[in-house]
Design an enzyme around this catalytic site. Sequence first.
Site, mmCIF file in Angstrom:
data_model
loop_
_atom_site.group_PDB
_atom_site.id
_atom_site.type_symbol
_atom_site.label_atom_id
_atom_site.label_comp_id
_atom_site.label_asym_id
_atom_site.label_seq_id
_atom_site.Cartn_x
_atom_site.Cartn_y
_atom_site.Cartn_z
ATOM 1 N N GLY A 11 0.822 -1.206 0.000
ATOM 2 C CA GLY A 11 0.000 0.000 0.000
ATOM 3 C C GLY A 11 0.853 1.252 0.000
ATOM 4 O O GLY A 11 1.884 1.310 0.674
ATOM 5 N N ARG A 21 13.558 9.764 -3.029
ATOM 6 C CA ARG A 21 14.451 10.904 -3.298
ATOM 7 C C ARG A 21 15.738 10.799 -2.497
ATOM 8 O O ARG A 21 16.848 11.007 -3.015
ATOM 9 C CB ARG A 21 13.722 12.203 -2.951
ATOM 10 N N SER A 73 1.957 -8.696 -5.936
ATOM 11 C CA SER A 73 2.282 -9.751 -6.894
ATOM 12 C C SER A 73 2.272 -11.119 -6.221
ATOM 13 O O SER A 73 3.114 -11.409 -5.356
ATOM 14 C CB SER A 73 3.670 -9.497 -7.507
ATOM 15 N N ASP A 127 0.038 2.121 8.585
ATOM 16 C CA ASP A 127 -0.466 1.311 9.706
ATOM 17 C C ASP A 127 0.410 1.379 10.958
ATOM 18 O O ASP A 127 -0.052 1.039 12.045
ATOM 19 C CB ASP A 127 -0.598 -0.154 9.275
ATOM 20 N N ASP A 129 2.739 -0.591 11.852
ATOM 21 C CA ASP A 129 2.702 -1.941 12.423
ATOM 22 C C ASP A 129 4.010 -2.714 12.250
ATOM 23 O O ASP A 129 4.018 -3.946 12.348
ATOM 24 C CB ASP A 129 1.553 -2.744 11.799
ATOM 25 N N MET A 169 -8.433 3.018 9.050
ATOM 26 C CA MET A 169 -7.576 1.946 8.554
ATOM 27 C C MET A 169 -6.594 1.485 9.629
ATOM 28 O O MET A 169 -6.645 1.920 10.779
ATOM 29 C CB MET A 169 -6.834 2.411 7.301
ATOM 30 N N GLY A 185 -10.416 12.982 21.497
ATOM 31 C CA GLY A 185 -11.300 12.825 22.647
ATOM 32 C C GLY A 185 -12.457 11.882 22.422
ATOM 33 O O GLY A 185 -13.578 12.133 22.879
ATOM 34 N N GLU A 187 -15.027 8.851 22.769
ATOM 35 C CA GLU A 187 -15.603 8.201 23.954
ATOM 36 C C GLU A 187 -15.148 6.745 24.070
ATOM 37 O O GLU A 187 -14.959 6.230 25.174
ATOM 38 C CB GLU A 187 -17.131 8.263 23.891
ATOM 39 N N LYS A 213 -25.125 14.308 28.046
ATOM 40 C CA LYS A 213 -24.235 14.364 26.886
ATOM 41 C C LYS A 213 -25.050 14.181 25.608
ATOM 42 O O LYS A 213 -25.871 13.267 25.504
ATOM 43 C CB LYS A 213 -23.167 13.274 26.998
ATOM 44 N N GLN A 251 -7.302 8.235 3.699
ATOM 45 C CA GLN A 251 -6.230 8.217 4.700
ATOM 46 C C GLN A 251 -4.853 7.959 4.093
ATOM 47 O O GLN A 251 -3.835 8.255 4.708
ATOM 48 C CB GLN A 251 -6.527 7.127 5.738
ATOM 49 N N ARG A 252 -4.807 7.387 2.899
ATOM 50 C CA ARG A 252 -3.520 7.070 2.272
ATOM 51 C C ARG A 252 -2.929 8.254 1.510
ATOM 52 O O ARG A 252 -1.717 8.307 1.303
ATOM 53 C CB ARG A 252 -3.686 5.910 1.287
#
Length: 319
Positions: A11, A21, A73, A127, A129, A169, A185, A187, A213, A251-252
């Site tokens: 990804g 670079r 691949s 991620d 990760d 993600m 923030g 919940e 709330k 997000q990417r």
Amino acid sequence: MKKIGVLTSGGDAPGMNAAVRAVVRKAIFHEMEVFGVYNGYQGLMEGNIKKMNIGSVGDIIQRGGTILYSARSEEFKTEEGQQKAIEQLNKFGIEGLIVIGGDGSFRGAEKLTQKGYPCIGVPGTIDNDIPGTDYTIGFDTALNTIIEAIDKIRDTATSHERTYVIEVMGRNAGDLALWAGLADGAESILIPERADDFQLVVDKLKRGQARGKKHSIIILAEGVGSGMEYGKRIEDATKMDTRVTVLGHIQRGGSPSGFDRVLASRLGAKAVDLLLAGKAGRVVGIQKNELVDHDIIEILKAPHHINEDMYKLSNELSI
């Protein structure tokens, strides 16, 4: 070593271009030839390889995505596919390869290293990760994209007095959800590293409603499950007006943050240094703001861990 290659795989992540670079310019500074491999391991097998120069990476440090493109691949996972890749490396005289990507990309680098072609892995994934590094290239930019989106959703949640479930993600890691949830923030923050206690989420929503709330934000990591399904469960259990937003591939994309540009530049240059030093089968990273490198096999075997203190804090602050 006089000729090296660089490819991006898996990804895409903001900052990959900055890393490319850095690899190209650092190598040229040391009078090496650099070849860009297009379309990841698929392009490597097909010989989609071009020599790069200083101008090849001009005006890309601020661009998202990857100018080398990326592709997954299945063929490369086979012995036949790896042999094709080796034939192309021999054809171009490439003596070492820098692979920018995540753990799947590193498995390919490990295979090539075992077959005699020195590879260095550079962690590029939103991620966050990859063990052995505090941050991966792209994580900071993706995090800020999520925070900006949640800020806007909160305006609507407040105006309409709704509960919002926001799916982010992260694959099987909860870092994006945890960091975004703490920053905004939320919940409740639901991540794969922790058991999903649905009743605790429901109880927290009901306590908030009892004290007046009017709206709530729940952050759900994609590794936990479907945001749409979770939102329906929430609405059925609480009878609260609930909406779901799946942020998806937004997000990417985007221009990398300053942090990601600097991180990518440092890690890309470090990878070249390792090849110059005769190292192979290593993954670069950053820990406590110091550049490090680890054995690629150890990294692939190591489990991913969240920041336990942050997770505890998020629960303490979301009472």
